[in-house]
Write a protein that holds these residues in place. Structure first.
Motif, short mmCIF file in Angstrom:
data_model
loop_
_atom_site.label_atom_id
_atom_site.label_comp_id
_atom_site.label_asym_id
_atom_site.label_seq_id
_atom_site.Cartn_x
_atom_site.Cartn_y
_atom_site.Cartn_z
N GLY A 164 -4.73 0.47 -1.26
CA GLY A 164 -3.77 0.88 -0.24
C GLY A 164 -4.51 1.35 0.98
N CYS A 201 0.95 6.56 -6.36
CA CYS A 201 0.85 5.23 -5.72
C CYS A 201 2.17 4.86 -5.03
CB CYS A 201 0.50 4.17 -6.75
SG CYS A 201 -1.15 4.41 -7.43
N LEU A 212 1.50 2.87 -1.74
CA LEU A 212 1.10 1.48 -1.97
C LEU A 212 2.32 0.62 -2.33
CD1 LEU A 212 -1.01 -0.75 -2.31
CD2 LEU A 212 -1.39 0.07 -4.65
#
Ligand SMILES: [Zn+2]
Length: 280
Positions: free
Chosen positions: A116, A148, A151
């Motif tokens: 990311g 995450c 991302l």
């Protein structure tokens, strides 16, 4: 420009500090709900055409928003503009470049192989955020992808929109003491889960498959490296149990890393003997 500060259930003097800026900022106070809930809370009251996210410890250059807005205005097909930045220590001193290699254009395949970026690197078009929102939320608060969430959102955006890169260093990311060390396994599981969720944007696409394989390997390598580093630190402090748990986690979650990098001199003799026994 509209500045929105989300107080995610702080128990310190944050509300008093925010009161000093009354009239100049929009303060949103909500009960502690974590990263996704905090970002969603800010987006619910935001009215701007573009959105810059900024975590509490980080900084952006005064020119960042202007420069990135201009680039997105001249690239109407792009939804995201991202830039590199610097790392800073707890005192705010620059310790080096972040050196994040941001791809541009159709970035889905590249992004699948990356962990990311820093959230501060990004400026996003609001209409694109709304186009990929689900059930009235932009960031997914599912605990399966904790750590995450960003991302996951960048991948949803990359599947539908183009990204542009502004090749300048425009954010300052503060590297914390405790960052991630205890959460390495959780981050690995979340990263792999995000890849699983984004495996079929192009249907049966060979490039997506290759990118997912590379992405999985990257997550396991980074986690394996982090865990071994933590094991070494635990050995130095004489925390043998903790060191063993870290090595066991490598064996369980990233065994190829253990096979590839394990050398007895990496660790104190006690743990290396234990670990070798464990691997046999
Ligand atoms: Zn593909």
């Amino acid at each position: 420009m509209e500045v929105i500060v989300v107080d995610d259930g702080s128990i310190d003097s944050t509300p008093d500090v925010l009161r000093q800026f009354e009239g100049r900022i929009v303060a949103v106070r909500q009960k502690n709900g974590g990263l996704a809930a905090a970002r969603n809370g800010g987006l619910r009251v935001a009215t701007g055409e573009f959105v810059q996210f900024l975590d509490a410890d980080d900084l952006i250059a005064p020119t960042k928003i202007d420069r990135q807005v201009a680039l997105l205005r001249s690239n109407p097909a792009a939804a995201v503009c991202w830039s590199d930045g610097f790392l800073i220590d707890s005192a705010g001193r620059t310790t080096g470049p972040a050196n994040i290699n941001h791809p541009s254009g159709d970035v889905l395949h590249s992004l699948l192989t990356m962990w990311g970026t820093q959230v501060a690197a990004v400026l996003v078009r609001r209409s694109a955020l709304d186009a990929v929102a689900r059930n009235g939320s932009w960031f997914d608060s599912d605990p399966m992808i904790r750590g995450c969430e960003d991302l996951d959102l960048w991948l949803r955006l990359a599947a539908r929109f183009r990204f542009v890169t502004l090749d300048e260093k425009l954010f300052y990311y503060r590297v914390g003491q405790a960052s991630m060390s205890s959460n390495t396994v959780m981050m690995l599981k979340s990263g792999l889960e995000v890849l699983r969720r984004h495996a079929d944007h192009h249907g049966d696409c060979a490039e997506c498959r290759r990118a997912i394989v590379a992405g999985r390997l990257r997550w396991r390598t980074v986690a394996g490296y982090g865990l071994m580093q933590q094991a070494r630190e635990a050995v130095k402090l004489g925390r043998w149990g903790e060191a063993l748990r870290r090595v066991a986690a490598v064996a369980m979650h990233c065994p190829s890393h253990l096979l590839r990098t394990f050398q007895p001199r990496h660790l104190g003799s006690k743990v290396s003997t234990v670990a070798q026994g464990l691997w046999r």
